[in-house]
Design a protein around this motif. Structure first.
Motif, PDB file in Angstrom:
ATOM      1  N   ALA A 183      -9.685   0.335  10.277  1.00 56.32           N
ATOM      2  CA  ALA A 183      -9.431   0.463   8.836  1.00 56.32           C
ATOM      3  C   ALA A 183     -10.686   0.804   8.062  1.00 56.32           C
ATOM      4  O   ALA A 183     -10.618   1.452   7.013  1.00 56.32           O
TER       5      ALA A 183
ATOM      6  N   PRO B 117      -3.937  10.458  11.239  1.00 52.09           N
ATOM      7  CA  PRO B 117      -4.042   9.046  10.846  1.00 52.09           C
ATOM      8  C   PRO B 117      -3.395   8.186  11.931  1.00 52.09           C
ATOM      9  O   PRO B 117      -2.549   8.665  12.700  1.00 52.09           O
TER      10      PRO B 117
ATOM     11  N   SER C  27       1.667   7.466   2.095  1.00 52.67           N
ATOM     12  CA  SER C  27       1.357   8.859   1.845  1.00 52.67           C
ATOM     13  C   SER C  27       0.229   9.311   2.770  1.00 52.67           C
ATOM     14  O   SER C  27      -0.802   8.634   2.897  1.00 52.67           O
TER      15      SER C  27
ATOM     16  N   PRO D  44      -8.126   6.522   8.461  1.00 46.53           N
ATOM     17  CA  PRO D  44      -6.856   6.197   7.813  1.00 46.53           C
ATOM     18  C   PRO D  44      -5.952   5.399   8.751  1.00 46.53           C
ATOM     19  O   PRO D  44      -5.614   5.874   9.849  1.00 46.53           O
TER      20      PRO D  44
ATOM     21  N   ALA E  78      -2.524   2.628   9.092  1.00 46.77           N
ATOM     22  CA  ALA E  78      -1.381   1.817   8.656  1.00 46.77           C
ATOM     23  C   ALA E  78      -1.067   0.839   9.781  1.00 46.77           C
ATOM     24  O   ALA E  78      -1.090   1.215  10.962  1.00 46.77           O
TER      25      ALA E  78
ATOM     26  N   GLY F 186      -9.485  -2.296   3.913  1.00 50.25           N
ATOM     27  CA  GLY F 186      -9.454  -0.847   3.978  1.00 50.25           C
ATOM     28  C   GLY F 186      -8.172  -0.262   4.517  1.00 50.25           C
ATOM     29  O   GLY F 186      -8.011   0.967   4.540  1.00 50.25           O
ATOM     30  N   VAL F 187      -7.225  -1.091   4.972  1.00 51.52           N
ATOM     31  CA  VAL F 187      -5.977  -0.568   5.511  1.00 51.52           C
ATOM     32  C   VAL F 187      -5.207   0.154   4.398  1.00 51.52           C
ATOM     33  O   VAL F 187      -5.145  -0.310   3.252  1.00 51.52           O
ATOM     34  N   LYS F 188      -4.638   1.313   4.702  1.00 56.89           N
ATOM     35  CA  LYS F 188      -3.924   2.104   3.701  1.00 56.89           C
ATOM     36  C   LYS F 188      -2.523   1.556   3.433  1.00 56.89           C
ATOM     37  O   LYS F 188      -2.021   1.629   2.307  1.00 56.89           O
ATOM     38  N   ALA F 189      -1.891   1.043   4.476  1.00 55.74           N
ATOM     39  CA  ALA F 189      -0.544   0.480   4.329  1.00 55.74           C
ATOM     40  C   ALA F 189      -0.355  -0.626   5.359  1.00 55.74           C
ATOM     41  O   ALA F 189      -0.889  -0.543   6.473  1.00 55.74           O
TER      42      ALA F 189
ATOM     43  N   GLY G 193       0.829  -1.195   0.000  1.00 58.11           N
ATOM     44  CA  GLY G 193       0.000   0.000   0.000  1.00 58.11           C
ATOM     45  C   GLY G 193       0.866   1.248   0.000  1.00 58.11           C
ATOM     46  O   GLY G 193       2.017   1.237  -0.437  1.00 58.11           O
ATOM     47  N   SER G 194       0.341   2.336   0.524  1.00 61.81           N
ATOM     48  CA  SER G 194       1.048   3.620   0.492  1.00 61.81           C
ATOM     49  C   SER G 194       1.045   4.273   1.866  1.00 61.81           C
ATOM     50  O   SER G 194       0.024   4.278   2.572  1.00 61.81           O
TER      51      SER G 194
END
Length: 507
Positions: free
Chosen positions: A461, A439, A384, A465, A467, A481-484, A381-382
């Motif tokens: 998640a 986040p 950012s 936001p 991680a 749904g986890v971003k990273a 993932g990212s």
């Protein structure tokens, strides 16, 4: 190779059988007791050796294992090992210094080196050799000559409670290659390696500290999956191999491998050609002591099966050492344990204690372990948008092998707000409120194994936001749904630093 002192002075004479005229000859026969002591690797509490520990060395004890409770700092450890060698020069001084999650020298802060899972994930064999060489140099500098490492188990059970990140991976070929590199690195530093846990503890979902695990495989699968790393370390010249307190029913029946001659002699020595010292895992562990009916009987059974150096464990006092020595001496006296077998074990232990290798003059980088840990980190993932996060560390337990060593990102953060919580004592809403618009970075260890932690991550998640930083053995679970998702392959000080660097949060 010199013969044991008691044998060099002439044959052992037993004046009367046990029980003659109401007297127990074993307890008064110093020759048998001395011979028995020369097979034992004991332990003691404290930062200095008590008088009885020094006395036992003078009487022939093979040596000691040092644990976290014996260690304050490197200067103190060097003083302690010098104290032990003043009692007898050729003392074996052992330690479980695996790097990563199992460390004794750095038990107060966490290891400055990544563990085997991270090294296996990187896949650089020379890096593995250099990391283990650095570990070996640190041990040699404080007077330790036997490292009860590397762990060469192939970790095929994702939920293995005792191996996990201590393993180089789940692929026998990868594990074998890194295992050999680790042995070479340690022994280049003048420290004997002890590869463990034969014939392979990686397919278990039980902890042999607490019970007798079973690896229910065919002999052929054992040879194909569990044994290649042991073949590799033997080819690399490992000085010692440690047994596992596990059942392989097709070979061991109801007994642990530690008590099974078919494995220790027929397979390890006969098929694989190992000529070094066979060391037992701690006999105080339930996988051995419960199976035999106590440490004394376990010691006798292990020697009879082909073990040479009997590790008694951590929670050891003089009475337990005497119990083991008396049981061995008694078995020698009544003929249930062969004198030739114990003499052979003692000779191998003496050879291990006498072994030395010139330390290579290689300049060590203080960043070696930290740079290696950074290379192991994977990010899915990212990241950012996580430049200014709220860090939440989920409290997690530890195995007996690991001990209570600090872990996580906290020592490395630059003032980033953080919170440590138990997953079952908080809620997603409470953490979101605490984050105050930031986040969330959720830091866990074996998160997928804890239903409350897994549920908490999934709830977060879905609405915020998130991680996740996973510092245990990696699994396939990812919260929707986890971003990273960041995997460190271990929870050492170096692994925590690497994760903080990846996130850009380092002080």
């Amino acid at each position: 190779m010199a013969r044991p002192d008691t044998l060099a002075e002439g044959p052992i004479t037993m004046s009367a059988p046990i029980g003659a005229e109401g007297e127990d000859t074993v307890s008064t026969d110093p020759g048998l007791r001395r011979l028995a002591l020369r097979t034992l690797l004991a332990a003691f509490p404290g930062h200095t050796a008590p008088g009885w520990a020094e006395d036992l060395l003078g009487e022939g004890l093979a040596g000691y294992t040092l644990f976290g409770f014996n260690i304050a700092d490197t200067e103190q450890v060097a003083t302690l090992t010098a104290q032990l060698r003043a009692a007898r020069r050729d003392t074996i001084i052992a330690i479980d210094e695996e790097g990563g999650d199992v460390t004794r020298l750095a038990h107060r802060t966490g290891s400055p080196y990544p563990g085997n899972a991270a090294l296996g994930a990187i896949g650089d064999l020379d890096l593995t050799r250099r990391v283990y060489h650095a570990i070996g140099r640190e041990l040699a500098d404080v007077g330790i000559n036997l490292d009860l490492a590397p762990t060469v188990d192939v970790n095929t059970a994702t939920d293995n409670p005792v191996i996990g990140t201590r393993s180089f991976g789940a692929d026998p070929v990868r594990v074998a290659a890194h295992a050999a590199a680790a042995v070479v690195g340690l022994q280049q530093a003048g420290v004997a390696a002890c590869a463990k846990h034969f014939p392979g503890h990686g397919a278990t979902i039980a902890d042999s500290h607490l019970e007798l695990p079973t690896v229910d495989v065919t002999p052929q699968l054992l040879r194909d999956r569990e044994l290649p790393p042991f073949a590799a370390v033997i080819a690399a010249g490992t000085k010692a191999i440690m047994t596992a307190h596990i059942r392989v029913p097709a070979i061991t029946g109801d007994d642990p491998a530690t008590f099974t001659e078919a494995l220790l002699v027929d397979v390890l020595r006969g098929e694989y050609g190992f000529t070094g010292t066979v060391v037992t895992d701690a006999l105080e562990m339930k996988g051995a002591s419960r199976s035999a009916g106590g440490i004394g009987p376990a010691a006798v059974r292990a020697l009879r099966a082909g073990a040479d150096l009997l590790c008694l464990g951590a929670d050891i006092e003089l009475e337990i050492v005497e119990e083991a020595a008396a049981a061995i001496a008694g078995a020698l006296a009544d003929g249930t344990l062969s004198l030739a077998r114990v003499e052979q074990a003692v000779a191998r232990n003496e050879a291990l204690a006498a072994w030395t290798h010139g330390i290579e003059d290689v300049e060590l980088s203080p960043r070696l372990g930290y740079d290696a840990a950074r290379r192991a980190v994977s990010v899915e993932g990212s990241l950012s948008g996580f430049e200014h996060p709220f860090v939440v560390q989920l409290r997690a337990g530890h195995t007996i092998a690991e001990g209570a060593v600090p872990w996580g990102l906290s020592p490395h953060l630059d003032g980033t707000p953080q919170l440590a919580v138990a997953a079952d004592e908080t809620s997603a809403n409470a953490l979101i409120d605490a984050a105050a618009g930031r986040p969330i970075v959720l830091v866990g260890r074996h998160t997928h194994r804890n239903p409350a932690a897994r549920s908490l991550a999934e709830q977060l998640a879905a609405v915020h936001p998130l991680a996740v930083v996973e510092m245990g053995w990696p699994a396939g679970w990812r919260p929707n749904g986890v971003k990273a998702f960041v995997t460190t392959y271990g929870a050492s000080h170096a692994n925590g630093r690497a994760a903080a660097e990846i996130l850009g949060l380092v002080a």
